[in-house]
Design an enzyme around this catalytic site. Structure first.
Site, mmCIF file in Angstrom:
data_model
loop_
_atom_site.group_PDB
_atom_site.id
_atom_site.type_symbol
_atom_site.label_atom_id
_atom_site.label_comp_id
_atom_site.label_asym_id
_atom_site.label_seq_id
_atom_site.Cartn_x
_atom_site.Cartn_y
_atom_site.Cartn_z
ATOM 1 N N GLN A 1 0.824 -1.202 0.000
ATOM 2 C CA GLN A 1 0.000 0.000 0.000
ATOM 3 C C GLN A 1 0.862 1.258 0.000
ATOM 4 O O GLN A 1 1.894 1.310 0.647
ATOM 5 C CB GLN A 1 -0.896 -0.017 1.235
ATOM 6 N N SER B 1 3.891 -6.666 2.793
ATOM 7 C CA SER B 1 2.538 -6.573 3.339
ATOM 8 C C SER B 1 1.513 -7.048 2.304
ATOM 9 O O SER B 1 1.487 -8.218 1.956
ATOM 10 C CB SER B 1 2.280 -5.136 3.813
ATOM 11 N N LEU B 2 0.683 -6.148 1.795
ATOM 12 C CA LEU B 2 -0.275 -6.487 0.741
ATOM 13 C C LEU B 2 0.413 -7.218 -0.416
ATOM 14 O O LEU B 2 -0.144 -8.146 -1.026
ATOM 15 C CB LEU B 2 -0.927 -5.200 0.226
ATOM 16 N N ARG C 1 -9.549 -8.562 2.678
ATOM 17 C CA ARG C 1 -8.534 -8.017 3.591
ATOM 18 C C ARG C 1 -8.711 -6.509 3.736
ATOM 19 O O ARG C 1 -8.698 -5.961 4.846
ATOM 20 C CB ARG C 1 -7.144 -8.347 3.039
ATOM 21 N N HIS D 1 -0.473 -3.997 11.024
ATOM 22 C CA HIS D 1 0.561 -4.876 11.595
ATOM 23 C C HIS D 1 0.775 -4.623 13.097
ATOM 24 O O HIS D 1 1.900 -4.562 13.576
ATOM 25 C CB HIS D 1 1.876 -4.739 10.810
ATOM 26 N N GLN E 1 0.127 -12.436 9.493
ATOM 27 C CA GLN E 1 0.736 -11.206 8.952
ATOM 28 C C GLN E 1 0.031 -9.930 9.392
ATOM 29 O O GLN E 1 0.678 -8.901 9.619
ATOM 30 C CB GLN E 1 0.755 -11.301 7.413
#
Length: 295
Positions: free
Chosen positions: A9, A87-88, A112, A194, A243
């Site tokens: 992101q 991440s993503l 998500r 996170h 995650q």
């Protein structure tokens, strides 16, 4: 060995993916399929929308995923030997190495995004980038604060993003500046990604991941939660669920990929952030990027 990495992101930009749609029949078909799956024309927002339009969480995450994954599918010589995503970007990596199919990957990314948005609305929270301190110093300061505040993204040596309640982040920024941080900058994000504050989203996404078919990948994925190469579908699932509330160990991921023989890191998708971070981990690392359609 060829390593492919996929951004997260923040890498979005107006007009993203339009060149792919206009030049590649494969890309056009996948974008049209994405509009059907999502139930709205994300292509209109990606190709013609403003930067603000692209900031909507339900748009941002699927848009970056689509740009990365469709771009990879248009490359003639795409043969990854190791993959990772920030991440993503881990979802893009899992489609790229065959763990997930395109449709399931997009559905999970959409779920998500919506689950994270809901978690953000439950409790005001934020993130901050800390530059110029050892990781251990940042970890100690976070642990000393009674509010929720944790290390969230180990991006590269000397750059760690922290995540938590607004009061916790404010206190941490103040303390870390006193400790000598070159910068302690709050980020324009919707919430504490996170961190433990994402637990409601983790629970929601866990059910979706568990009910999705994961295949044995073509090559290992170095996952965010442990920075280790993984090829077992069930372990990949567990790590992907973890995650959302665990830190992204990007520094360690780049180090491990290099140690395991990565000779070229190619970033696929919008932006050049990961190439820059990898260079900060090892200045001699060879990096490249693909962000536009290549005939």
């Amino acid at each position: 060995m060829k390593a492919y990495v996929f951004p997260g992101q923040g890498a979005q930009f107006p007009g993203m993916g339009k060149d792919l749609y206009e030049n590649s029949p494969v890309a056009k078909e996948l974008f049209d399929k994405a509009n059907e799956i999502l139930g709205f024309n994300i292509t209109d927002i990606m190709f013609e929308g403003s930067a603000d339009d692209l900031k909507q969480t339900k748009v941002t995450q699927p848009a970056i995923f689509l740009h990365s994954v469709i771009l990879a599918k248009t490359l003639a010589d795409f043969k990854p030997e190791m993959v990772a995503g920030h991440s993503l970007g881990e979802f893009s990596a899992l489609v790229a190495n065959g763990t997930l199919n395109f449709e399931d990957g997009l559905r999970l990314v959409s779920q998500r995004a919506q689950a994270m948005q809901k978690a953000c609305e439950l409790e005001p929270s934020t993130m901050a980038a800390i530059v110029g301190l050892e990781d251990e110093v940042v970890e100690e300061v976070c642990a000393s604060i009674e509010e929720v505040v944790v290390p969230a993204n180990y991006n590269c040596p000397g750059q760690l993003v922290i995540s938590g309640s607004i009061a916790g982040i404010d206190k941490a920024c103040e303390m870390l500046t006193e400790k000598g941080a070159k910068r302690a900058l709050k980020l324009p994000v919707g919430g504490a990604f996170h961190s433990p504050l994402m637990e409601p989203a983790r629970e929601e996404l866990a059910a979706a991941i568990q009910s999705t078919a994961f295949s044995t990948p073509l090559c290992p994925v170095y996952q965010n939660v442990n920075a280790q190469p993984v090829s077992d579908p069930e372990t990949i699932k567990e790590n992907l669920i973890a995650q959302l509330t665990a830190p992204v160990k990007w520094t360690q991921t780049a180090q491990n990929m290099l140690a395991d023989g990565a000779t070229l890191f190619t970033e696929i998708g919008p932006g050049k952030v990961l190439q820059g971070l990898i260079k900060k981990v090892d200045r001699t690392a060879e990096t490249a990027g693909v962000s536009n359609y290549e005939a």
